[in-house]
Write a protein that holds these residues in place. Structure first.
Motif, PDB file in Angstrom:
ATOM      1  N   GLY A 179       0.806  -1.218   0.000  1.00 18.43           N
ATOM      2  CA  GLY A 179       0.000   0.000   0.000  1.00 18.43           C
ATOM      3  C   GLY A 179       0.836   1.264   0.000  1.00 18.43           C
ATOM      4  O   GLY A 179       1.940   1.295   0.519  1.00 18.43           O
ATOM      5  N   GLU A 180       0.285   2.302  -0.609  1.00 22.04           N
ATOM      6  CA  GLU A 180       0.955   3.610  -0.675  1.00 22.04           C
ATOM      7  C   GLU A 180       0.582   4.431   0.548  1.00 22.04           C
ATOM      8  O   GLU A 180      -0.593   4.557   0.867  1.00 22.04           O
ATOM      9  CB  GLU A 180       0.511   4.368  -1.926  1.00 22.04           C
ATOM     10  N   PRO A 181       1.557   5.031   1.226  1.00 23.15           N
ATOM     11  CA  PRO A 181       1.221   5.879   2.374  1.00 23.15           C
ATOM     12  C   PRO A 181       0.578   7.194   1.915  1.00 23.15           C
ATOM     13  O   PRO A 181       1.034   7.815   0.956  1.00 23.15           O
ATOM     14  CB  PRO A 181       2.565   6.125   3.049  1.00 23.15           C
ATOM     15  N   VAL A 182      -0.494   7.583   2.590  1.00 24.95           N
ATOM     16  CA  VAL A 182      -1.188   8.839   2.319  1.00 24.95           C
ATOM     17  C   VAL A 182      -1.179   9.641   3.618  1.00 24.95           C
ATOM     18  O   VAL A 182      -1.518   9.108   4.680  1.00 24.95           O
ATOM     19  CB  VAL A 182      -2.644   8.590   1.853  1.00 24.95           C
ATOM     20  N   PRO A 198     -16.391  11.582  24.846  1.00 25.71           N
ATOM     21  CA  PRO A 198     -16.549  10.138  24.608  1.00 25.71           C
ATOM     22  C   PRO A 198     -17.943   9.724  24.111  1.00 25.71           C
ATOM     23  O   PRO A 198     -18.091   8.696  23.477  1.00 25.71           O
ATOM     24  CB  PRO A 198     -16.268   9.513  25.971  1.00 25.71           C
ATOM     25  N   VAL A 199     -18.952  10.541  24.391  1.00 23.98           N
ATOM     26  CA  VAL A 199     -20.313  10.214  23.945  1.00 23.98           C
ATOM     27  C   VAL A 199     -20.504  10.535  22.469  1.00 23.98           C
ATOM     28  O   VAL A 199     -21.266   9.881  21.772  1.00 23.98           O
ATOM     29  CB  VAL A 199     -21.356  10.966  24.803  1.00 23.98           C
ATOM     30  N   ARG A 200     -19.772  11.538  21.992  1.00 20.28           N
ATOM     31  CA  ARG A 200     -19.867  11.948  20.590  1.00 20.28           C
ATOM     32  C   ARG A 200     -18.568  12.630  20.194  1.00 20.28           C
ATOM     33  O   ARG A 200     -18.021  13.409  20.967  1.00 20.28           O
ATOM     34  CB  ARG A 200     -21.038  12.882  20.363  1.00 20.28           C
ATOM     35  N   THR A 201     -18.067  12.318  19.020  1.00 18.24           N
ATOM     36  CA  THR A 201     -16.899  13.031  18.502  1.00 18.24           C
ATOM     37  C   THR A 201     -17.269  13.657  17.167  1.00 18.24           C
ATOM     38  O   THR A 201     -18.081  13.106  16.408  1.00 18.24           O
ATOM     39  CB  THR A 201     -15.670  12.107  18.311  1.00 18.24           C
ATOM     40  N   VAL A 202     -16.680  14.806  16.916  1.00 16.43           N
ATOM     41  CA  VAL A 202     -16.811  15.464  15.617  1.00 16.43           C
ATOM     42  C   VAL A 202     -15.390  15.700  15.122  1.00 16.43           C
ATOM     43  O   VAL A 202     -14.638  16.478  15.711  1.00 16.43           O
ATOM     44  CB  VAL A 202     -17.601  16.783  15.706  1.00 16.43           C
ATOM     45  N   ARG A 203     -15.043  14.979  14.065  1.00 13.52           N
ATOM     46  CA  ARG A 203     -13.695  14.983  13.542  1.00 13.52           C
ATOM     47  C   ARG A 203     -13.648  15.714  12.200  1.00 13.52           C
ATOM     48  O   ARG A 203     -14.536  15.563  11.370  1.00 13.52           O
ATOM     49  CB  ARG A 203     -13.228  13.537  13.346  1.00 13.52           C
ATOM     50  N   VAL A 204     -12.576  16.462  11.994  1.00 18.54           N
ATOM     51  CA  VAL A 204     -12.277  17.077  10.708  1.00 18.54           C
ATOM     52  C   VAL A 204     -10.994  16.419  10.220  1.00 18.54           C
ATOM     53  O   VAL A 204     -10.043  16.247  10.986  1.00 18.54           O
ATOM     54  CB  VAL A 204     -12.070  18.600  10.852  1.00 18.54           C
ATOM     55  N   ARG A 205     -10.977  16.039   8.949  1.00 20.36           N
ATOM     56  CA  ARG A 205      -9.826  15.316   8.420  1.00 20.36           C
ATOM     57  C   ARG A 205      -9.521  15.775   7.005  1.00 20.36           C
ATOM     58  O   ARG A 205     -10.425  16.029   6.216  1.00 20.36           O
ATOM     59  CB  ARG A 205     -10.146  13.817   8.406  1.00 20.36           C
ATOM     60  N   ILE A 206      -8.220  15.838   6.730  1.00 21.44           N
ATOM     61  CA  ILE A 206      -7.768  15.945   5.341  1.00 21.44           C
ATOM     62  C   ILE A 206      -7.027  14.656   5.059  1.00 21.44           C
ATOM     63  O   ILE A 206      -6.030  14.336   5.702  1.00 21.44           O
ATOM     64  CB  ILE A 206      -6.866  17.170   5.103  1.00 21.44           C
ATOM     65  N   TYR A 207      -7.576  13.888   4.122  1.00 12.01           N
ATOM     66  CA  TYR A 207      -7.000  12.610   3.705  1.00 12.01           C
ATOM     67  C   TYR A 207      -6.462  12.818   2.307  1.00 12.01           C
ATOM     68  O   TYR A 207      -7.238  12.959   1.347  1.00 12.01           O
ATOM     69  CB  TYR A 207      -8.073  11.516   3.732  1.00 12.01           C
ATOM     70  N   GLY A 208      -5.134  12.900   2.199  1.00  4.60           N
ATOM     71  CA  GLY A 208      -4.544  13.220   0.897  1.00  4.60           C
ATOM     72  C   GLY A 208      -4.918  14.641   0.528  1.00  4.60           C
ATOM     73  O   GLY A 208      -4.503  15.586   1.184  1.00  4.60           O
ATOM     74  N   GLU A 209      -5.751  14.802  -0.479  1.00  2.00           N
ATOM     75  CA  GLU A 209      -6.176  16.124  -0.936  1.00  2.00           C
ATOM     76  C   GLU A 209      -7.651  16.398  -0.682  1.00  2.00           C
ATOM     77  O   GLU A 209      -8.176  17.404  -1.143  1.00  2.00           O
ATOM     78  CB  GLU A 209      -5.887  16.254  -2.442  1.00  2.00           C
ATOM     79  N   GLN A 210      -8.365  15.530   0.054  1.00  2.00           N
ATOM     80  CA  GLN A 210      -9.803  15.677   0.255  1.00  2.00           C
ATOM     81  C   GLN A 210     -10.123  15.931   1.720  1.00  2.00           C
ATOM     82  O   GLN A 210      -9.581  15.267   2.599  1.00  2.00           O
ATOM     83  CB  GLN A 210     -10.539  14.406  -0.207  1.00  2.00           C
ATOM     84  N   GLY A 211     -11.030  16.878   1.976  1.00  2.00           N
ATOM     85  CA  GLY A 211     -11.487  17.173   3.328  1.00  2.00           C
ATOM     86  C   GLY A 211     -12.750  16.394   3.676  1.00  2.00           C
ATOM     87  O   GLY A 211     -13.568  16.093   2.802  1.00  2.00           O
ATOM     88  N   PHE A 212     -12.898  16.071   4.961  1.00  2.00           N
ATOM     89  CA  PHE A 212     -14.074  15.350   5.461  1.00  2.00           C
ATOM     90  C   PHE A 212     -14.443  15.864   6.845  1.00  2.00           C
ATOM     91  O   PHE A 212     -13.569  16.292   7.603  1.00  2.00           O
ATOM     92  CB  PHE A 212     -13.783  13.844   5.594  1.00  2.00           C
ATOM     93  N   ILE A 213     -15.720  15.775   7.157  1.00  2.00           N
ATOM     94  CA  ILE A 213     -16.179  15.961   8.527  1.00  2.00           C
ATOM     95  C   ILE A 213     -16.920  14.685   8.907  1.00  2.00           C
ATOM     96  O   ILE A 213     -17.687  14.139   8.109  1.00  2.00           O
ATOM     97  CB  ILE A 213     -17.050  17.217   8.703  1.00  2.00           C
ATOM     98  N   GLU A 267      -6.452  -0.894   7.272  1.00  2.00           N
ATOM     99  CA  GLU A 267      -5.893   0.448   7.260  1.00  2.00           C
ATOM    100  C   GLU A 267      -4.815   0.502   8.337  1.00  2.00           C
ATOM    101  O   GLU A 267      -5.109   0.324   9.518  1.00  2.00           O
ATOM    102  CB  GLU A 267      -6.979   1.488   7.518  1.00  2.00           C
ATOM    103  N   VAL A 268      -3.580   0.709   7.901  1.00  2.00           N
ATOM    104  CA  VAL A 268      -2.447   0.756   8.818  1.00  2.00           C
ATOM    105  C   VAL A 268      -2.057   2.217   8.997  1.00  2.00           C
ATOM    106  O   VAL A 268      -1.721   2.902   8.023  1.00  2.00           O
ATOM    107  CB  VAL A 268      -1.252  -0.065   8.287  1.00  2.00           C
ATOM    108  N   ASP A 269      -2.123   2.685  10.240  1.00  2.00           N
ATOM    109  CA  ASP A 269      -1.803   4.068  10.571  1.00  2.00           C
ATOM    110  C   ASP A 269      -0.468   4.134  11.300  1.00  2.00           C
ATOM    111  O   ASP A 269      -0.299   3.533  12.364  1.00  2.00           O
ATOM    112  CB  ASP A 269      -2.886   4.682  11.464  1.00  2.00           C
ATOM    113  N   GLU A 270       0.469   4.877  10.708  1.00  2.00           N
ATOM    114  CA  GLU A 270       1.769   5.133  11.318  1.00  2.00           C
ATOM    115  C   GLU A 270       1.766   6.595  11.771  1.00  2.00           C
ATOM    116  O   GLU A 270       1.791   7.515  10.961  1.00  2.00           O
ATOM    117  CB  GLU A 270       2.873   4.883  10.292  1.00  2.00           C
ATOM    118  N   PHE A 271       1.681   6.792  13.081  1.00  2.00           N
ATOM    119  CA  PHE A 271       1.481   8.118  13.643  1.00  2.00           C
ATOM    120  C   PHE A 271       2.752   8.947  13.639  1.00  2.00           C
ATOM    121  O   PHE A 271       3.873   8.428  13.707  1.00  2.00           O
ATOM    122  CB  PHE A 271       0.919   7.999  15.068  1.00  2.00           C
ATOM    123  N   LEU A 272       2.562  10.263  13.594  1.00  2.00           N
ATOM    124  CA  LEU A 272       3.645  11.242  13.554  1.00  2.00           C
ATOM    125  C   LEU A 272       3.549  12.162  14.775  1.00  2.00           C
ATOM    126  O   LEU A 272       2.632  12.033  15.583  1.00  2.00           O
ATOM    127  CB  LEU A 272       3.549  12.066  12.265  1.00  2.00           C
TER     128      LEU A 272
END
Length: 158
Positions: free
Chosen positions: A20-23, A34-49, A100-105
């Motif tokens: 797999g290619e690292p993104v 803990p009851v609810r999370t709201v996450r914002v993410r940029i995965y590669g070039e795309q944003g998500f909520i 999905e393998v996550d290597e944290f920074l």
């Protein structure tokens, strides 16, 4: 409502690195309650909520929507809790499932976790040779908890 059924594992060895290619993923939390999370993410070039409910076993409600990358970047820079979670993600196909393998920074450098999403909690799946101990129920490994207690601060054996 979407349901996410996910299990998490630690890894052994480095064989997964050739798969797999690292993104680059940058993500932050507008709320990490803990009851609810709201996450914002940029995965590669795309944003998500993404909105997630409290976990019950390996399952929880999940609603994810694409948003403009510029909006995601502004939310990450201006409104999200600190520190942000940054990682490289590899998607690896194995025996009919995607791992999905996550290597944290950053403050979580050194932590590597594999996740698999399943169609049901009792689904049978084959583990690749590089999968080690399961940590699904260990809240330390939740991304939303890594902002409060980064891996670099853990005092227990890893």
């Amino acid at each position: 409502m979407g349901i996410e059924i996910e299990r998490k594992f630690l890894l052994v060895g480095d064989d997964w690195r050739a798969l797999g290619e690292p993104v680059l993923v940058r993500q932050g939390y507008l709320t990490s309650d803990p009851v609810r999370t709201v996450r914002v993410r940029i995965y590669g070039e795309q944003g998500f909520i993404t909105i997630k409910s409290k976990s019950e076993g390996a399952s929880r409600g999940e609603w994810e929507y694409p948003i403009p990358t510029q909006d995601a970047s502004e939310l990450l820079d201006r409104l999200c809790e600190r520190p942000l979670v940054e990682k490289y993600r590899r998607r690896i196909e194995h025996a009919g499932f995607t791992w999905e393998v996550d290597e944290f920074l950053g403050e979580n450098a050194g932590l590597v976790v594999a996740e698999i999403e399943l169609p049901s909690e009792d689904a049978v799946f084959e583990r690749p040779d590089w999968i080690a101990d399961e940590v699904t129920g260990d809240k330390r490994y939740y991304n939303s908890n890594l902002i409060r207690s980064p891996y670099s601060t853990w005092t227990q054996p890893r």
